[in-house]
Design a protein around this motif. Structure first.
Motif, mmCIF file in Angstrom:
data_model
loop_
_atom_site.group_PDB
_atom_site.id
_atom_site.type_symbol
_atom_site.label_atom_id
_atom_site.label_comp_id
_atom_site.label_asym_id
_atom_site.label_seq_id
_atom_site.Cartn_x
_atom_site.Cartn_y
_atom_site.Cartn_z
ATOM 1 N N VAL A 53 5.208 0.382 -4.110
ATOM 2 C CA VAL A 53 4.512 0.086 -2.710
ATOM 3 C C VAL A 53 5.093 1.402 -1.891
ATOM 4 C CG1 VAL A 53 4.400 -1.343 -0.688
ATOM 5 C CG2 VAL A 53 4.368 -2.301 -3.109
ATOM 6 N N THR A 54 4.632 2.169 -1.222
ATOM 7 C CA THR A 54 4.992 2.854 -0.044
ATOM 8 C C THR A 54 4.817 2.144 1.281
ATOM 9 O OG1 THR A 54 4.530 4.663 -1.185
ATOM 10 C CG2 THR A 54 4.810 5.071 1.299
ATOM 11 N N VAL A 88 0.023 5.291 -5.735
ATOM 12 C CA VAL A 88 0.661 3.779 -5.501
ATOM 13 C C VAL A 88 -0.143 2.814 -5.687
ATOM 14 C CG1 VAL A 88 2.344 5.280 -4.144
ATOM 15 C CG2 VAL A 88 0.593 3.921 -2.900
ATOM 16 N N ASP A 89 0.139 1.720 -5.843
ATOM 17 C CA ASP A 89 -0.347 0.420 -5.938
ATOM 18 C C ASP A 89 -0.837 -0.277 -4.584
ATOM 19 O OD1 ASP A 89 -0.538 -0.067 -8.970
ATOM 20 O OD2 ASP A 89 1.703 0.202 -8.730
ATOM 21 N N ALA A 90 0.156 0.147 -3.553
ATOM 22 C CA ALA A 90 -0.176 -0.475 -2.102
ATOM 23 C C ALA A 90 0.349 0.300 -1.255
ATOM 24 C CB ALA A 90 0.195 -1.983 -2.191
ATOM 25 N N ILE A 91 -0.118 0.211 0.102
ATOM 26 C CA ILE A 91 0.500 0.633 1.347
ATOM 27 C C ILE A 91 0.802 -0.484 2.155
ATOM 28 C CG2 ILE A 91 0.408 2.474 3.378
ATOM 29 C CD1 ILE A 91 -1.569 3.959 1.449
ATOM 30 N N PHE A 92 1.879 -0.631 2.419
ATOM 31 C CA PHE A 92 2.307 -1.716 3.496
ATOM 32 C C PHE A 92 2.505 -0.981 4.848
ATOM 33 C CE2 PHE A 92 5.929 -4.818 4.939
ATOM 34 C CZ PHE A 92 4.880 -5.778 5.533
ATOM 35 N N ALA A 93 1.700 -1.132 5.868
ATOM 36 C CA ALA A 93 1.829 -0.579 7.256
ATOM 37 C C ALA A 93 1.669 -1.520 7.976
ATOM 38 C CB ALA A 93 0.813 0.419 7.250
ATOM 39 N N PRO A 94 2.922 -2.177 8.249
ATOM 40 C CA PRO A 94 2.798 -3.343 9.413
ATOM 41 C C PRO A 94 2.901 -2.809 10.943
ATOM 42 C CG PRO A 94 4.999 -3.307 8.624
ATOM 43 C CD PRO A 94 4.063 -2.293 7.560
#
Length: 279
Positions: A53-54, A88-94
């Motif tokens: 995760v990035t 990557v498997d997911a981008i977490f951009a809250p």
């Protein structure tokens, strides 16, 4: 297409699926405006973890200058395209309201390694770093976190944070990635003028020469003074600090038997550049 997750609930749900399957989760925390330095962290995480995760979050709590926060580049679409090359498997951009919801009152405050150098020049900066890293590790259920050595003091802060709070996260420090002329890759480099960009590598060259002179027996103070003079002569507006410190504690060190680090911060074209090297 890499999923871009916006909420903690989404991130945790996906991470729980991975963890239930016995997969390890590697996390690369970033503030976006990605370059090859960030991608090198993601590639290492890809080699060492089952899932990567990035995170992309411009953390307002680690900016002590509102103008700096406003000017920080935000390039999510380009960042996502770069991360697809890893992949990557997911981008977490809250958003900020997701990370710091209304009524948020908790801060992780650090002393010791967080106090000198960057801690002195940017009051509150490392409390902001420690707070958001603690939250991101919890949100992503990270097994490993990947950080670049360019921000050496930040790396030591995170290592101490994880140790002191008994977090079940392995912190992995990765080598600084440099341009061919030696300039450490940074999201801030894009704000340099063309002329400033030609001068910027002098920072690395000057501290490298100082480190070489110290290893050859020259006094620390003399070598550092010559490095600062070299940078000013090249056109740097201000040299905030060039310091030789214990690599782990960041306290002043004249003991060559212990690992030491030379750290520097200076202004060029109104852009604050930092770098560091082992001595």
């Amino acid at each position: 297409m890499i999923p871009i997750l916006r909420t903690v609930a989404e991130m945790r749900a996906l991470a729980r699926v991975w963890r239930k399957a016995g997969q390890t989760v590697g996390v690369v925390p970033t503030m976006g405006a990605l370059h090859d330095g960030h991608l090198s962290l993601a590639r290492r995480a890809r080699r060492e973890c089952d899932r990567v995760v990035t995170t992309i979050f411009v953390n307002p709590k680690q900016f002590n200058n509102p103008e700096d926060l406003k000017k920080y580049p935000r390039t999510e679409a380009a960042d996502a395209a770069l991360l697809a090359t890893v992949p990557v498997d997911a981008i977490f951009a809250p958003g900020p309201e997701e990370v710091y919801p209304e009524g948020f009152i908790t801060t992780v405050s650090m002393a010791g390694v967080a106090q000198p150098l960057e801690g002195h020049m940017r009051p509150g900066h490392f409390d902001g770093v420690a707070t958001v890293v603690t939250k991101l590790f919890g949100m992503t259920l990270a097994d490993r976190g990947y950080f670049g050595q360019k921000d050496w003091q930040q790396l030591q802060v995170v290592l101490r944070l994880v140790r002191d709070l008994n977090m079940a996260v392995e912190v992995v420090g990765c080598e600084t990635i440099r341009e061919t002329d030696g300039l450490a890759m940074s999201s801030r480099n894009v704000r340099l003028t063309p002329e400033g960009r030609t001068k910027a590598p002098v920072l690395y060259a000057a501290i490298s020469a100082a480190a070489k002179d110290i290893r050859a027996g020259q006094s620390d103070r003399m070598a550092i003074r010559e490095a600062a003079e070299t940078m000013r002569a090249a056109g740097f507006e201000r040299v905030e600090y060039i310091e030789l410190r214990d690599a782990e504690t960041l306290m002043p060190s004249d003991d060559p038997a212990r690992p030491r680090r030379m750290l520097a911060a200076a202004w060029l074209d109104g852009v604050r550049l930092i770098d560091n090297i082992p001595v």
